[in-house]
Design an enzyme around this catalytic site. Structure first.
Site, PDB file in Angstrom:
ATOM      1  CD  GLU A   1      -3.074   1.157   2.110  1.00 15.20           C
ATOM      2  OE1 GLU A   1      -3.029   0.318   3.025  1.00 15.20           O
ATOM      3  OE2 GLU A   1      -4.017   1.960   1.963  1.00 15.20           O
TER       4      GLU A   1
ATOM      5  CD  GLU B   1      -8.420   2.014   4.597  1.00 18.44           C
ATOM      6  OE1 GLU B   1      -7.792   1.159   5.209  1.00 18.44           O
ATOM      7  OE2 GLU B   1      -7.902   2.743   3.740  1.00 18.44           O
TER       8      GLU B   1
HETATM    9 MN    MN Z   1      -5.880   2.272   2.819  1.00 18.75          MN
END
Ligand code: MN
Length: 298
Positions: free
Chosen positions: A147, A241
């Site tokens: 990420e 998210e």
């Molecule tokens: Mn994230």
């Protein structure tokens, strides 16, 4: 078709039996394909119980985590690197036992604010460790996705281009780049261009908005983001998210700076995000189709 998921922290702060059962049931009831569960400490996840809930609900699971400074595989301290490697291997085992396909997050460094830039040695150590972990993950069909996050959460991969470079240094076929629009909004000069350029290297995607509240209620050009994903021919998982002080506890609230209550009702937030994401994807696919079949004069 992209599988659509939601982060477990929309529902619950932890992964006790009750929390796990409630989070998985709520994800399925809302209509998502999978839940993304945080595995900051993989030992807190009971794979047998979790698998049973997933089976009952008929949805899948993926995991995400960030290492801490005590288990930082980009550190010069071999003990820290050893702890980090063990944590990543434990996460692979939990993911395998729950039937997950992806482990995302800040797998390559600590998840937190560094007070100095990374070193070439640290990056090389991180890539070497990830290559070894990727080898183990491959035996269970698991892809590790790195990420790309903002400067306050790592000092290594802050831009999509750095994510691609790190992925290449790890050099394993089951390692890809994990992009997140919240972070891209902080670091990229052109979010849509970065998505298209990352293209086939994108393995996982996080949506959200600039303040991490209701999607579409912030300042990110999400129509542009979804059009870029379609243009990049991205077919992988998309997780929504969002964090509110309503749910998130330590250590995440401290690392992420979740001080504000951006929403009370996770069910309303999740249902809205699913509807919004499907509408954006549909609109983006239609825009792409029209762009490729421009009307002509007779
Ligand atoms: Mn994230």
């Amino acid at each position: 078709m992209n599988k659509l998921g939601i982060h477990a922290l929309v529902w619950e702060a932890g992964w006790s039996e009750d929390e796990c059962a409630r989070a998985i049931a709520a994800t399925a009831e809302t209509g998502y394909d999978f839940i993304e569960a945080p595995a900051l400490d993989p030992s807190l996840i009971d794979p047998v119980f979790t698998s049973r809930q997933l089976e009952k609900a008929g949805i899948g699971i993926n995991f995400s985590l960030g290492l801490d400074f005590d288990s930082d595989i980009s550190s010069g301290d071999p003990d820290k690197r050893r702890r980090g490697r063990r944590k990543l291997e434990d996460a692979v085992a939990v993911c395998r036992d729950c039937g997950g396909e992806y482990i995302g997050g800040i797998l390559y460094s600590a998840f937190g604010k560094y007070d100095r830039p990374p070193t070439a040695d640290g990056i090389a150590q991180s890539a070497e460790t990830l290559n070894a972990v990727a080898d183990i993950a491959a035996r269970s069909g698991i892809t590790l996705v790195l990420e790309v996050v903002n400067r306050y959460e790592t000092n290594i991969c802050n831009t999509a281009a750095q994510g691609v470079e790190m992925m290449k240094r790890v050099g394993a076929p089951n390692v890809k780049v994990h992009l997140d629009v919240y972070h891209m909004n902080i670091e990229e000069s052109d979010i849509a261009a970065a998505i298209v350029e990352t293209g086939e290297h994108i393995g996982y995607f996080h949506t959200g908005d600039s303040h991490r509240g209701y999607i579409g209620s912030g300042t990110i050009d999400l129509a542009g983001v979804f059009r870029a994903l379609v243009r990049a021919k991205y077919k992988g998982p998309i997780t929504f998210e969002s964090f509110s002080s309503r749910v998130v506890g330590q250590p995440l609230e401290g690392i992420l700076g979740i001080w504000r209550n951006l929403w009370e009702d996770g069910h309303d937030l999740a249902a809205h995000a699913l509807m919004y994401t499907k509408a954006q994807l549909k609109a983006a696919e239609e825009a792409e189709r029209q762009a490729s079949q421009r009307s002509r004069l007779p």
